[in-house]
Design a protein around this motif. Structure first.
Motif, short mmCIF file in Angstrom:
data_model
loop_
_atom_site.label_atom_id
_atom_site.label_comp_id
_atom_site.label_asym_id
_atom_site.label_seq_id
_atom_site.Cartn_x
_atom_site.Cartn_y
_atom_site.Cartn_z
N GLY A 14 7.74 5.02 -5.71
CA GLY A 14 8.99 4.59 -5.08
C GLY A 14 10.23 5.25 -5.65
O GLY A 14 10.14 6.25 -6.37
N VAL A 15 11.40 4.69 -5.33
CA VAL A 15 12.66 5.29 -5.78
C VAL A 15 13.72 4.21 -6.02
O VAL A 15 13.79 3.24 -5.27
CB VAL A 15 13.16 6.36 -4.77
N ILE A 16 14.48 4.38 -7.11
CA ILE A 16 15.61 3.49 -7.38
C ILE A 16 16.90 4.22 -7.02
O ILE A 16 17.15 5.33 -7.50
CB ILE A 16 15.64 2.99 -8.85
N GLN A 17 17.65 3.63 -6.12
CA GLN A 17 18.90 4.21 -5.64
C GLN A 17 20.04 3.54 -6.41
O GLN A 17 20.37 2.38 -6.17
CB GLN A 17 19.01 3.96 -4.13
N ILE A 18 20.63 4.30 -7.33
CA ILE A 18 21.64 3.74 -8.24
C ILE A 18 22.87 3.25 -7.48
O ILE A 18 23.41 3.96 -6.62
CB ILE A 18 22.06 4.79 -9.30
N THR A 19 23.31 2.03 -7.81
CA THR A 19 24.47 1.46 -7.12
C THR A 19 25.71 1.55 -8.01
O THR A 19 25.60 1.62 -9.23
CB THR A 19 24.16 0.02 -6.65
N LYS A 74 0.84 -1.20 0.00
CA LYS A 74 0.00 0.00 0.00
C LYS A 74 0.87 1.25 0.00
O LYS A 74 0.37 2.35 -0.19
CB LYS A 74 -0.91 -0.02 1.24
N ALA A 75 2.16 1.05 0.24
CA ALA A 75 3.09 2.19 0.33
C ALA A 75 4.13 2.08 -0.79
O ALA A 75 4.36 1.00 -1.31
CB ALA A 75 3.78 2.17 1.69
N PRO A 76 4.76 3.22 -1.15
CA PRO A 76 5.84 3.14 -2.14
C PRO A 76 7.01 2.29 -1.62
O PRO A 76 7.21 2.21 -0.41
CB PRO A 76 6.26 4.59 -2.34
N VAL A 77 7.74 1.68 -2.53
CA VAL A 77 8.87 0.82 -2.14
C VAL A 77 10.18 1.40 -2.70
O VAL A 77 10.16 2.28 -3.56
CB VAL A 77 8.69 -0.64 -2.62
N ILE A 78 11.29 0.89 -2.20
CA ILE A 78 12.59 1.37 -2.66
C ILE A 78 13.41 0.22 -3.25
O ILE A 78 13.19 -0.94 -2.91
CB ILE A 78 13.41 2.03 -1.53
N ALA A 79 14.35 0.58 -4.13
CA ALA A 79 15.45 -0.32 -4.48
C ALA A 79 16.67 0.34 -3.86
O ALA A 79 17.14 1.36 -4.35
CB ALA A 79 15.60 -0.44 -5.99
N SER A 80 17.17 -0.21 -2.75
CA SER A 80 18.21 0.49 -1.97
C SER A 80 19.54 0.55 -2.69
O SER A 80 20.33 1.46 -2.47
CB SER A 80 18.40 -0.19 -0.61
N HIS A 81 19.82 -0.43 -3.55
CA HIS A 81 21.08 -0.40 -4.33
C HIS A 81 20.92 -1.26 -5.58
O HIS A 81 21.26 -2.43 -5.60
CB HIS A 81 22.29 -0.81 -3.48
N SER A 82 20.36 -0.66 -6.62
CA SER A 82 20.18 -1.32 -7.92
C SER A 82 20.46 -0.30 -9.01
O SER A 82 20.27 0.90 -8.79
CB SER A 82 18.74 -1.81 -8.10
#
Ligand SMILES: [Zn+2]
Length: 402
Positions: A260-265, A226-234
């Motif tokens: 959500g948000v993609i956190q670039i690794t 139900k909430a936005p999700v993250i990609a912590s290191h992708s």
């Protein structure tokens, strides 16, 4: 006359070069200023497990590793999500919860012993407060849900200890769901417990991290959350075709749709398919030799180290990181991208110009050169992950009051 023209031309080129140098220098100075001014959140730094394997005093400049206080201050880093990481084999062997508890205890102790340098943070407000006091926040993110051990009360236990995201899987499938690195797609997505876990994470206000999971696990999570999700290191699969550990364009679009948000690794293999293949080939050559010659333990490690030193492969560049950011921005806009370096987690594979936590200004300078505004850079370095985190907390309070 000809001589005169040559002299004029030489002066002209020299003037252009010196102007270019000056503008590069100005951009770098601006980047360094900006790094100090804005809050920098890096959602994945593997310092706890690094210290578990080889302890060093990170309140001083350390010889090994990519993170310590001195370099973090140089780079303007404010809030590393330090990874409470559990290797995949703990899933069957047990002891995952003990390991996670131990790593959190160790990081708490480091913060308590250096109150003028580090402080743990459980909220955005605490991060901002620490930033204003010049103190670096330790925020906890759990890499691999193995320590949950099938019990929702363990999730709540880790929330109370300050864990604010859980990366559902690591390199193998676990009791929560399937992994991108594992050919055995045991659940074909999330397990039944994994579905319950995502709901409970929404309810208590813990961010769901979809880095490392398989594509079908990712889509299962999006169906349930139900909430936005993250990609912590992708990073973006566009640059590494066929590499499931990175996100495809369709997934990035679905993630943005979810808010959500993609956190670039940063690891070179995550940034370039060509470099990934080179590194894989080299690793396989060593593995073959190690197997054929019955090397094990330190002997195998030593051989690998020596072979790698004798057969270097090129690194990606800080420009490649900016290319991945550009790619996400082109796909879905500047509100859905951030950074999750994996410093202390990817060994000798970090890009030129991005070797440790002192190097964030190099990426900021590259983004400035590409025309990103200060506001956009601030979004990438903390604003976007803060937006998601706030939304997760808002939805949690709504769900709790239902
Ligand atoms: Zn990882």
């Amino acid at each position: 006359m000809k001589k005169l023209l040559t002299i004029v031309a030489i002066f002209g080129i020299a003037a252009i070069l010196s102007a270019q140098n000056k503008s590069e220098k100005n951009t770098m100075e601006k980047a360094k200023e900006l790094a100090k001014k804005i809050i920098i959140v890096d959602t994945h730094i593997d310092v706890p497990y690094r210290l578990e394997e080889h302890f060093e005093d990170i309140s001083k400049r350390t010889e090994k590793g990519n993170f310590d206080y001195v370099r973090a201050k140089e780079g303007g880093l404010d809030a590393p999500f330090t990874a409470i990481y559990t290797p995949a084999h703990f899933e069957n062997e047990g002891g995952g919860k003990e390991l996670a508890d131990k790593l959190i205890k160790m990081m708490n102790k480091i913060a308590n012993e250096n109150p003028d340098k580090f402080k743990t943070a459980k909220s955005i407000d605490e991060i901002i407060q620490n930033h204003n006091n010049g103190i670096i926040s330790f925020v906890y993110g759990m890499e691999n849900g193995t320590p949950i051990e099938g019990k929702l009360e363990n999730l709540r236990h880790f929330y109370d200890l300050g864990v604010r995201y859980v990366t559902l899987t690591h390199s193998k499938w676990n009791h929560i769901g399937d992994s991108s690195y594992d050919d055995d797609k045991h659940w074909n997505g999330l397990s039944p417990f994994g579905e319950e876990l995502v709901k409970e994470m929404n309810r208590i206000g813990m961010m769901v991290d979809i880095s490392h999971v398989s594509d079908s696990t990712f889509y299962d999570v999006l169906k349930i959350t139900k909430a936005p999700v993250i990609a912590s290191h992708s990073s973006c699969r566009f640059f590494t075709p066929g590499f499931e550990r990175n996100m495809s364009d369709e997934m990035i679009k679905a993630l943005a749709e979810n808010g959500g948000v993609i956190q670039i690794t940063f690891g070179s293999s995550f940034l370039s398919g060509k470099l990934k293949d080179l590194r894989k080939q080299r690793s396989q050559t060593v593995s073959k030799y190690v197997k054929e010659n019955n090397l094990s333990g330190d002997a195998a490690k030593e051989y690998r180290k020596k072979y790698y030193a004798e057969h270097p492969v090129p690194y990606a560049d800080v420009k490649d990181i900016a290319d991945h950011i550009d790619h996400v921005v082109r796909l879905v806009g500047v509100d859905y991208v951030g950074i999750g370096s994996d410093f202390d987690g990817v060994g000798d594979s970090l890009p030129t110009g991005m070797k440790d936590v002192s190097d964030y200004p190099n990426l900021i300078a590259e983004l400035l050169k590409r025309g990103y505004s200060e506001e956009e850079i601030e979004k990438i370095f903390s604003g976007n992950i803060f937006r998601v985190w706030r939304e997760v907390e808002k939805i949690s309070s709504e769900l709790k009051s239902e």
